[in-house]
Design a protein around this motif. Structure first.
Motif, PDB file in Angstrom:
ATOM      1  N   THR A   1       0.518   0.084  10.161  1.00 30.82           N
ATOM      2  CA  THR A   1       0.199  -0.019   8.736  1.00 30.82           C
ATOM      3  C   THR A   1       1.393  -0.555   7.945  1.00 30.82           C
ATOM      4  O   THR A   1       1.232  -1.422   7.078  1.00 30.82           O
ATOM      5  CB  THR A   1      -0.240   1.337   8.183  1.00 30.82           C
ATOM      6  OG1 THR A   1      -1.487   1.709   8.790  1.00 30.82           O
ATOM      7  CG2 THR A   1      -0.424   1.290   6.673  1.00 30.82           C
TER       8      THR A   1
ATOM      9  N   TYR B   1       1.311  -4.125   5.836  1.00 30.30           N
ATOM     10  CA  TYR B   1       1.612  -4.256   4.408  1.00 30.30           C
ATOM     11  C   TYR B   1       2.901  -5.049   4.169  1.00 30.30           C
ATOM     12  O   TYR B   1       3.010  -5.778   3.183  1.00 30.30           O
ATOM     13  CB  TYR B   1       1.717  -2.882   3.760  1.00 30.30           C
ATOM     14  CG  TYR B   1       0.387  -2.301   3.352  1.00 30.30           C
ATOM     15  CD1 TYR B   1      -0.442  -2.983   2.461  1.00 30.30           C
ATOM     16  CD2 TYR B   1      -0.048  -1.071   3.840  1.00 30.30           C
ATOM     17  CE1 TYR B   1      -1.664  -2.458   2.074  1.00 30.30           C
ATOM     18  CE2 TYR B   1      -1.271  -0.533   3.455  1.00 30.30           C
ATOM     19  CZ  TYR B   1      -2.077  -1.233   2.576  1.00 30.30           C
ATOM     20  OH  TYR B   1      -3.292  -0.714   2.191  1.00 30.30           O
TER      21      TYR B   1
ATOM     22  N   ALA C   1      -4.622  -3.813   6.889  1.00 31.51           N
ATOM     23  CA  ALA C   1      -3.355  -3.083   6.956  1.00 31.51           C
ATOM     24  C   ALA C   1      -3.516  -1.560   6.925  1.00 31.51           C
ATOM     25  O   ALA C   1      -2.841  -0.845   7.690  1.00 31.51           O
ATOM     26  CB  ALA C   1      -2.424  -3.543   5.836  1.00 31.51           C
ATOM     27  N   PRO C   2      -4.395  -0.974   6.072  1.00 29.73           N
ATOM     28  CA  PRO C   2      -4.488   0.498   6.042  1.00 29.73           C
ATOM     29  C   PRO C   2      -5.311   1.093   7.168  1.00 29.73           C
ATOM     30  O   PRO C   2      -5.332   2.323   7.332  1.00 29.73           O
ATOM     31  CB  PRO C   2      -5.165   0.761   4.687  1.00 29.73           C
ATOM     32  CG  PRO C   2      -6.014  -0.442   4.461  1.00 29.73           C
ATOM     33  CD  PRO C   2      -5.239  -1.606   5.038  1.00 29.73           C
TER      34      PRO C   2
ATOM     35  N   ARG D   1       3.806   3.251   3.686  1.00 28.45           N
ATOM     36  CA  ARG D   1       3.753   2.373   2.495  1.00 28.45           C
ATOM     37  C   ARG D   1       5.129   2.231   1.862  1.00 28.45           C
ATOM     38  O   ARG D   1       5.465   1.151   1.360  1.00 28.45           O
ATOM     39  CB  ARG D   1       2.760   2.939   1.470  1.00 28.45           C
ATOM     40  CG  ARG D   1       2.361   1.922   0.420  1.00 28.45           C
ATOM     41  CD  ARG D   1       1.555   0.802   1.058  1.00 28.45           C
ATOM     42  NE  ARG D   1       1.172  -0.219   0.083  1.00 28.45           N
ATOM     43  CZ  ARG D   1       1.852  -1.346  -0.131  1.00 28.45           C
ATOM     44  NH1 ARG D   1       2.961  -1.576   0.541  1.00 28.45           N
ATOM     45  NH2 ARG D   1       1.422  -2.243  -1.010  1.00 28.45           N
TER      46      ARG D   1
END
Length: 524
Positions: free
Chosen positions: A52, A56, A72-73, A96
């Motif tokens: 992830t 991102y 991405a998530p 993140r």
């Protein structure tokens, strides 16, 4: 006997969960995620965090890969319902936050305070973690539809609230500037609808994977239909662009080499202005009707202000004289960006000189860059000029990061925005192209002339009509382009941030449902 998710939550899982993809993780290891070894849980979380964060990092930087942000998530959304809540929360925050470091060098380059850079990294991680936990809270209870919606609804609501503080820089919607069909959603819902469509995708895939077989088909079909509608609308809007009745030829000029970046004294400033004025004549001879120069070509001061630190600066009337004469001789309009020091403060201005050699309007920048424009005061008005070709407006650089100002021009039926700007080289494409979103949202053509950036012209569909890099080199950069002057009324122009408000309402509804179910679960 409990299933994997029910052990993690401490409550009985629904029939949906019992037959879900989560069981594929848990059954081989004893039917309970609590039975996973520490090494196995650590490996699953570590893999999700790395994937992830990497997704991102690549998709949300200054040169984003538009399709990668859609998925991405997904790794964390897949893992979140089958691990402990605090593990999912921490993993999401770390992933993140780590990805936001892609902007670190850029922030330091524009001299953002260290505390603000750290706060932005931590805040981005917290917002993502909250959205992941919203997904998880419904996924573990078997609410596939609510789980799929919770992640994008919370994500968009967070981005909207943050935009009220720091503008829209870094918003998910901007990652889709090269995805023209999806970009057309901005005409209906602004960039908020684009962000919703993007973040929904990973949540839907995760929800389908976790869901019971009988729900997967309905969930998949419903959201597949949604995306068919999104892309069909976008393609139709791109191919049904109305013809413009009028157009103008615009010339753009930029020089930023060495002392030209921001002249420090009157002589250097006058030399640069005279070279710009000479190029206005050259472009006019090639057919230009309007010549646009970049933001803050230098500093000019009012008479009586030439004392102290301002004693060696060019007088404002002297700068006006150069361009009034140049505009009159070339019979062309010239838009000049300067910093103007007055007794009431310093302003970042765009001065438009008429072909008759007079100042038609002075626009003052509204949204100033923290630190870099700390000595400058914001303006509060807009400049709309009624021309034979149509209504023309002016904005400056960071003003285009804020949707509400462009909407004011949309309400005035403006068909062309002229935007002097100053980028930082490294963000030339990213920040320069953010302005394309405003053109789609409010239905106007955009011409942007950026120091240390790009000379860009785009239409009201976000298509680049002409572009030339002005990053690097010692020569003056020029571009000549004919652009349509046409206003296309949009839903977003009329209704504004309605979609963001729907998302805020959705957060409250989801919160109420979540609290209600939590209360029922506790009573049971």
């Amino acid at each position: 006997m409990c299933t994997g998710i029910s052990c993690c939550t401490g409550r009985a899982a629904s029939a949906w969960t019992k037959r879900s993809f989560a069981s594929l993780f848990t059954v081989p290891f004893g039917g309970c995620c609590m039975a996973w070894s520490r090494k196995l849980r650590a490996f699953a979380l570590f893999s999700a965090v790395v994937l992830t964060a990497a997704g991102y990092f690549v998709s949300s930087g200054l040169e984003p890969v538009w399709w990668l942000v859609w998925v991405a998530p997904l790794p964390l959304l897949l893992v979140a319902p089958v691990v402990r809540g605090w593990e999912a929360l921490g993993a999401a925050w770390i992933a993140r936050s780590a990805a936001m470091l892609v902007f670190w060098q850029y922030w330091r380059g524009i001299m953002l305070p260290l505390w603000l850079s750290v706060a932005m990294v931590a805040l981005a991680g917290a917002c993502f973690a909250l959205a992941v936990m919203a997904y998880r809270s419904f996924a573990v209870k078997g609410y596939a539809w609510l789980a799929a919606l919770a992640f994008p609804v919370v994500s968009v609501a967070e981005e909207y609230l943050l935009s009220l503080w720091q503008g829209t820089f870094g918003n998910t919607g901007y990652t889709q500037l090269k995805n023209l069909p999806v970009l057309q959603l901005a005409a209906i819902s602004g960039l908020w609808g684009i962000g919703f469509a993007v973040t929904l995708f990973g949540a839907v895939v995760a929800a389908v994977v976790h869901a019971a077989p009988r729900q997967r088909a309905r969930l998949g079909i419903a959201f597949a239909a949604f995306y068919v509608c999104v892309f069909s609308f976008g393609e139709l809007r791109l191919h049904k662009t109305p013809d413009a009745l009028h157009s103008v030829v615009v010339g753009l000029v930029e020089s930023h080499a060495g002392a030209d970046m921001f002249p420090r004294d009157a002589r250097s400033m006058m030399d640069l202005l005279q070279r710009y004025a000479g190029q206005a004549q050259v472009l006019a001879d090639r057919g230009a009707q309007i010549v646009v120069l970049p933001e803050m070509t230098g500093l000019v001061v009012d008479p009586g202000m030439t004392n102290g630190l301002l004693k060696d600066q060019l007088l404002s009337p002297a700068a006006d004289g150069v361009f009034e004469e140049a505009a009159r001789r070339a019979h062309v309009q010239i838009l000049l960006g300067v910093e103007h020091a007055t007794e009431r403060g310093s302003f970042n201005e765009g001065r438009l000189y008429s072909a008759a050699g007079t100042i038609e309007t002075v626009y003052r920048k509204h949204h100033l860059v923290p630190v870099l424009e700390g000595r400058t005061s914001p303006g509060d008005g807009i400049s709309v000029l009624s021309q034979p070709a149509g209504e023309i407006g002016i904005e400056i650089c960071r003003d285009m990061d804020y949707p509400e100002l462009a909407r004011r021009y949309g309400h005035r039926q403006v068909g062309l925005i002229l935007a002097p700007a100053w980028d930082q080289g490294v963000d030339a494409l990213w920040h320069g192209h953010m302005s394309l979103m405003r053109a789609v949202e409010d239905g106007f053509t955009l011409v942007r002339d950026a120091k240390v950036g790009f000379l860009t012209a785009s239409d009201d569909r976000g298509r680049i009509l002409a572009e030339e890099s002005a990053v690097g080199g010692n020569a003056l950069h020029t571009m000549l382009v004919s652009v349509p002057v046409r206003h296309d009324a949009t839903v977003y122009q009329a209704w504004g941030d309605w979609f963001a408000w729907v998302d805020l309402a959705g957060v409250m509804v989801l919160g109420w449902v979540g609290l209600r179910e939590w209360g029922i679960g506790n009573r049971e």
